[in-house]
Design an enzyme around this catalytic site. Structure first.
Site, PDB file in Angstrom:
ATOM      1  N   SER A  81       0.792  -1.248  -0.450  1.00 62.72           N
ATOM      2  CA  SER A  81       0.438  -0.153   0.249  1.00 62.72           C
ATOM      3  C   SER A  81       0.962   1.850   0.009  1.00 62.72           C
ATOM      4  O   SER A  81       1.965   1.146   0.593  1.00 62.72           O
ATOM      5  CB  SER A  81      -1.073  -0.156   0.845  1.00 62.72           C
ATOM      6  OG  SER A  81      -1.368   1.097   1.711  1.00 62.72           O
TER       7      SER A  81
ATOM      8  N   TYR B 281      -1.974  -0.957  10.157  1.00 65.93           N
ATOM      9  CA  TYR B 281      -2.289  -1.240   9.665  1.00 65.93           C
ATOM     10  C   TYR B 281      -0.418  -0.756   8.531  1.00 65.93           C
ATOM     11  O   TYR B 281      -0.379  -1.419   7.531  1.00 65.93           O
ATOM     12  CB  TYR B 281      -3.267  -0.529   8.376  1.00 65.93           C
ATOM     13  CG  TYR B 281      -3.545  -0.980   6.950  1.00 65.93           C
ATOM     14  CD1 TYR B 281      -4.477  -1.932   6.178  1.00 65.93           C
ATOM     15  CD2 TYR B 281      -3.066   0.140   5.794  1.00 65.93           C
ATOM     16  CE1 TYR B 281      -4.318  -2.083   5.121  1.00 65.93           C
ATOM     17  CE2 TYR B 281      -3.522   0.088   4.533  1.00 65.93           C
ATOM     18  CZ  TYR B 281      -3.642  -0.923   4.053  1.00 65.93           C
ATOM     19  OH  TYR B 281      -4.164  -1.109   3.343  1.00 65.93           O
TER      20      TYR B 281
END
Length: 297
Positions: free
Chosen positions: A185, A198
């Site tokens: 990401s 995350y």
């Protein structure tokens, strides 16, 4: 002493210029590959007969399943929801003619890998897409206020990449070829407050992938980590697509152009532009801070 400092600052200046140059070359390569698609469609098929996709029930995983099937590979779909997998398998078989195998598994658990291993026996796996992942809180949240899903997130975002790679990489090594795409990401590129767990889990995927490519590149295996920004999927509550926010299909189709563009890529040109802009901005900010008297206090 003055001569030493002069040489030191010259060295630092040259180093900074080299960093900028590397970034510019990488960016130029992405632009070239975006407009001139040099990767033949037969490339994916040349890796092997089967592609394995985790998190294949939706979003990016589903898009990779269809894209790789269109490129002539048989597909192994791995995800938690059997009904979704069955529907996707039927659609892939009917629209592409590829064979599809389903493995139902919950990647928030850590006792699933012997079952997956048994179901992959005998398959010539040329491509692995480690896509499965979870985002506990879409809205920004302090670590202590976030949903208590720490172990599930670690298993889903990190353990899955390690274990699936371990299962399949050994067979790729023995065959001397293979492609592993690990979906990280843009949040992995810098510390991301309010998405701390995350962001950290995706940073692990990025670091692990780049180290692994250094180990296995000479053995004929491509390991690439993708660090996209916003993609319109169920995880992001289907953000409205625009010039920056891509649909899963748009992202996957474009990302296939950059497979040979190095060990790390954003997967699409729009996101590569954002990364390059942020990089240049951060360097300029650091230069201004270094020149500011308040920096020294």
């Amino acid at each position: 002493m003055g001569e030493f400092l002069e040489q030191f600052f010259i060295f630092v200046g040259v180093l900074v210029c080299l960093v900028y140059l590397v970034k510019c070359v990488k960016f130029a390569k992405c632009i070239f590959l975006h407009f001139w698609k040099v990767l033949p469609r037969s490339f994916a098929q040349s890796m092997g007969q089967w592609a394995v996709i985790t998190g294949a029930g939706d979003g990016i995983g589903k898009a990779y399943s269809f894209e790789l099937a269109k490129r002539g590979l048989n597909i192994v779909l791995i995800s938690r929801t059997l009904e979704k997998l069955q529907a996707i398998a039927t659609e892939i078989e009917q629209t592409t003619g590829s064979s599809v195998k389903i493995i139902q598994a919950d990647f928030t658990k850590d006792d699933i890998y012997e079952y997956i291993k048994e179901n992959l026996k005998g398959l010539e796996i040329g491509i692995l897409v480690n896509n499965v992942g979870m985002l506990p809180n879409l809205l920004p949240s302090y670590f202590l206020n976030a949903p208590d899903e720490i172990q599930s997130l670690i298993h889903c975002n990190m353990t899955s990449v390690i274990k699936m790679t371990q299962l399949i990489l050994k067979h790729m090594e023995s065959r001397g070829k293979g492609l592993i795409l690990n979906i990280s990401s843009g949040a992995a590129l810098f510390p991301c407050p309010l998405y701390s767990l995350y962001s950290a889990s995706k940073a692990f995927v990025r670091t692990f992938s780049k180290a692994l490519q250094a180990e296995y590149k000479a053995k004929g295996i491509i390991i690439q980590v993708l660090t996209p920004y916003a993609i319109s999927t169920s995880m992001t509550k289907y953000l409205n697509p625009n010039m920056i926010t891509k649909t899963a299909n748009e992202f996957v189709k474009e990302s296939m152009n950059y497979i040979t563009a190095g060990d790390e890529n954003c997967g699409c040109l729009a996101h590569e532009i954002l990364v390059t802009y942020n990089f240049l901005l951060s360097w300029n900010n650091e230069d201004r801070c270094a020149a500011s008297p308040s920096r020294l206090n």
